[in-house]
Scaffold this active site. Structure first.
Site, PDB file in Angstrom:
ATOM      1  N   ASN A 155       0.747  -1.211  -0.021  1.00  0.00           N
ATOM      2  CA  ASN A 155      -0.084  -0.030  -0.189  1.00  0.00           C
ATOM      3  C   ASN A 155       1.002   1.194  -0.026  1.00  0.00           C
ATOM      4  O   ASN A 155       1.865   1.141   0.583  1.00  0.00           O
ATOM      5  CB  ASN A 155      -1.061   0.073   1.060  1.00  0.00           C
ATOM      6  CG  ASN A 155      -0.255   0.752   2.312  1.00  0.00           C
ATOM      7  OD1 ASN A 155      -0.466   1.997   2.250  1.00  0.00           O
ATOM      8  ND2 ASN A 155      -0.214   0.064   3.228  1.00  0.00           N
TER       9      ASN A 155
ATOM     10  N   ASN B 198       3.258   7.647  15.060  1.00  0.00           N
ATOM     11  CA  ASN B 198       3.810   6.765  13.894  1.00  0.00           C
ATOM     12  C   ASN B 198       5.069   7.397  13.451  1.00  0.00           C
ATOM     13  O   ASN B 198       5.089   8.419  12.629  1.00  0.00           O
ATOM     14  CB  ASN B 198       2.667   6.901  12.949  1.00  0.00           C
ATOM     15  CG  ASN B 198       2.907   6.221  11.464  1.00  0.00           C
ATOM     16  OD1 ASN B 198       3.938   5.415  11.194  1.00  0.00           O
ATOM     17  ND2 ASN B 198       2.156   6.111  10.719  1.00  0.00           N
TER      18      ASN B 198
ATOM     19  N   CYS C  60       5.980   5.425   8.848  1.00  0.00           N
ATOM     20  CA  CYS C  60       5.141   5.251   7.615  1.00  0.00           C
ATOM     21  C   CYS C  60       6.110   5.312   6.127  1.00  0.00           C
ATOM     22  O   CYS C  60       6.667   6.483   6.207  1.00  0.00           O
ATOM     23  CB  CYS C  60       3.886   6.513   7.634  1.00  0.00           C
ATOM     24  SG  CYS C  60       3.052   6.277   6.060  1.00  0.00           S
TER      25      CYS C  60
ATOM     26  N   THR D  73       4.797  -1.209   8.151  1.00  0.00           N
ATOM     27  CA  THR D  73       5.023  -2.144   6.661  1.00  0.00           C
ATOM     28  C   THR D  73       6.654  -2.261   6.287  1.00  0.00           C
ATOM     29  O   THR D  73       7.518  -1.232   6.748  1.00  0.00           O
ATOM     30  CB  THR D  73       4.366  -1.494   5.641  1.00  0.00           C
ATOM     31  OG1 THR D  73       4.468  -0.203   5.524  1.00  0.00           O
ATOM     32  CG2 THR D  73       2.786  -1.781   5.858  1.00  0.00           C
TER      33      THR D  73
HETATM   34  C1  LIG Z   1      -3.957   0.398   3.889  1.00  0.00           C
HETATM   35  C2  LIG Z   1      -3.204   0.228   4.867  1.00  0.00           C
HETATM   36  C3  LIG Z   1      -3.090   1.518   5.733  1.00  0.00           C
HETATM   37  C4  LIG Z   1      -2.353   1.689   6.712  1.00  0.00           C
HETATM   38  N1  LIG Z   1      -2.039   2.802   7.330  1.00  0.00           N
HETATM   39  C5  LIG Z   1      -1.309   3.121   8.487  1.00  0.00           C
HETATM   40  C6  LIG Z   1      -1.579   4.322   9.287  1.00  0.00           C
HETATM   41  O1  LIG Z   1      -1.923   5.172   8.748  1.00  0.00           O
HETATM   42  N2  LIG Z   1      -0.633   4.505  10.329  1.00  0.00           N
HETATM   43  C7  LIG Z   1       0.032   3.525  10.875  1.00  0.00           C
HETATM   44  O2  LIG Z   1       0.783   3.478  11.666  1.00  0.00           O
HETATM   45  N3  LIG Z   1       0.293   2.301  10.097  1.00  0.00           N
HETATM   46  C8  LIG Z   1      -0.434   2.167   8.977  1.00  0.00           C
HETATM   47  N4  LIG Z   1      -0.627   1.068   8.226  1.00  0.00           N
HETATM   48  C9  LIG Z   1       0.458  -0.102   8.795  1.00  0.00           C
HETATM   49  C10 LIG Z   1      -0.389  -1.006   9.532  1.00  0.00           C
HETATM   50  O3  LIG Z   1      -0.706  -0.480  10.768  1.00  0.00           O
HETATM   51  C11 LIG Z   1       0.484  -2.174  10.143  1.00  0.00           C
HETATM   52  O4  LIG Z   1       1.763  -1.804  10.748  1.00  0.00           O
HETATM   53  C12 LIG Z   1       0.948  -3.230   9.012  1.00  0.00           C
HETATM   54  O5  LIG Z   1       0.129  -3.249   7.839  1.00  0.00           O
HETATM   55  C13 LIG Z   1       1.308  -4.633   9.331  1.00  0.00           C
HETATM   56  O6  LIG Z   1       0.365  -5.255  10.012  1.00  0.00           O
HETATM   57  P1  LIG Z   1      -0.596  -6.098   9.083  1.00  0.00           P
HETATM   58  O7  LIG Z   1       0.325  -7.035   8.274  1.00  0.00           O
HETATM   59  O8  LIG Z   1      -1.298  -6.863   9.971  1.00  0.00           O
HETATM   60  O9  LIG Z   1      -1.107  -5.571   8.090  1.00  0.00           O
HETATM   61  C14 LIG Z   1      -1.233   0.816   7.240  1.00  0.00           C
HETATM   62  C15 LIG Z   1      -1.504  -0.609   6.535  1.00  0.00           C
HETATM   63  C16 LIG Z   1      -2.305  -0.633   5.263  1.00  0.00           C
HETATM   64  C17 LIG Z   1      -2.416  -2.046   4.772  1.00  0.00           C
END
Ligand SMILES: Cc1cc2nc3c(=O)[nH]c(=O)nc-3n(C[C@H](O)[C@H](O)[C@H](O)COP(=O)(O)O)c2cc1C
Length: 312
Positions: A74, A135, A138, A201
């Site tokens: 993403n 955060n 990002c 991520t």
């Molecule tokens: C579509 C999307 C939007 C995200 N937006 C944020 C965000 O606004 N702030 C943040 O700290 N992490 C954001 N993340 C990261 C997630 O919070 C998480 O740290 C990361 O996706 C790993 O976890 P997962 O594998 O369970 O998705 C986002 C992830 C995705 C997929």
């Protein structure tokens, strides 16, 4: 009959959670799903989408690429309505879930982190927020975000700027895209972090083979979902090994109760589920039920006793 204690309930950084399950910031619309089924029965707390001081439109399309079986890329670019709107309009709806609410914020400087904290705490709805997650990680914005989170000095400075004026617990969300996450975690703790959220991520790229170009306009994007689970577990293992007293919120690739247990045994106190919510927004119920059964089968009186147990 005496009430049977809930083995999933736990206290982290002075906050009480009915179970260790939170949503990961940005990947789950809690207010919407709470209207469909009561999240309070199946989640421990809610994390907001990361907000910036001013509204942000985010990155150009395309912003997501599905990676079959392993997750997604993403590049949303922190699209959000800004802090003032979130405080006025979104926090009350999230609080209506009955769950503790954690406000996730991102800024371009320590000063801006402090200003945002002050704004949030002084807002009439500031009292509805139990904790703040910074955060620092990002990957999809040109300034702030990951750049902040890659250097010890700026991480410590950002934490100090917030923790010096905020009595509520402050969690630092770390990026895995650094050579030494332990040293960054240490800087956050020196800055007063009540806990570490790991991981955001992982940087990734996808190529459109017909156009012979990267799919994402910004080329690199954030990889999340099942494929990053071992990377997240590695980070949590290392952080818990070096900072056993610091609560860790584990996140990255969780898709089942078994995954949650791995994260807890590696050192997490709480966990967050992100990408899986797109496919299975009711995942929290399934995980809670399986965790409860596991505790009964294994005679675990309190799930927090399992935190870090794999370290032996
Ligand atoms: C579509 C999307 C939007 C995200 N937006 C944020 C965000 O606004 N702030 C943040 O700290 N992490 C954001 N993340 C990261 C997630 O919070 C998480 O740290 C990361 O996706 C790993 O976890 P997962 O594998 O369970 O998705 C986002 C992830 C995705 C997929």
């Amino acid at each position: 009959m005496p009430a049977i204690a809930n083995p999933l309930a736990l206290s982290v950084a002075g906050l009480n959670f009915a179970n260790p399950l939170l949503n990961a910031s940005g990947a789950f619309n809690a207010a919407f799903f709470n209207q469909l089924y009561p999240l309070k029965e199946n989640m421990g707390g809610i994390v907001t989408k990361t907000v910036t001081q001013n509204p942000q439109a985010g990155n150009p399309q395309p912003r997501t690429v599905e990676l079959a079986g392993i997750g997604m890329l993403n590049s949303i670019g922190l699209q959000n309505p800004g802090l003032a709107y979130t405080l006025a309009q979104e926090i009350p709806d999230l609080k209506a879930t009955g769950l503790p609410v954690i406000l996730s914020i991102s800024a371009h400087s320590s000063l801006e982190f402090a200003q945002m904290t002050e704004l949030a705490l002084n807002h009439p709805n500031g009292k509805l927020i139990e904790a703040i997650e910074l955060n620092l990680s990002c990957p999809n914005v040109a300034k702030g975000g990951i750049h902040f989170g890659s250097a010890n000095d700026s991480v410590k400075e950002a934490l100090l700027a917030v923790t010096s004026i905020c009595a509520k617990p402050v969690f630092a969300k770390l990026t895995p895209n650094v050579s030494d996450i332990v040293s960054i975690g240490g800087a956050a703790i020196e800055g007063g972090a009540a806990g570490l959220t790991a991981i955001n991520t992982v940087l990734g790229v996808a190529i459109d083979i017909r156009r012979k170009k990267p799919i994402m306009p910004r080329v690199s994007a954030g990889y999340s979902g099942p494929g990053i689970k071992p990377i997240a577990l590695h980070a949590i293992w290392q952080l818990h090994k070096h900072f056993p007293q610091t609560p860790i919120i584990g996140v990255g690739g969780i898709s089942s109760a078994e995954d949650v247990l791995e994260f807890i045994m590696a050192g997490a106190s709480l966990v967050q589920v992100g990408t899986l919510c797109f496919r299975h927004p009711m995942i929290f119920q399934e995980i809670t039920e399986t965790l409860s059964r596991f505790c009964a089968d294994e005679q675990v009186a309190t799930i927090s006793a399992l935190t870090g147990c794999a370290h032996g």
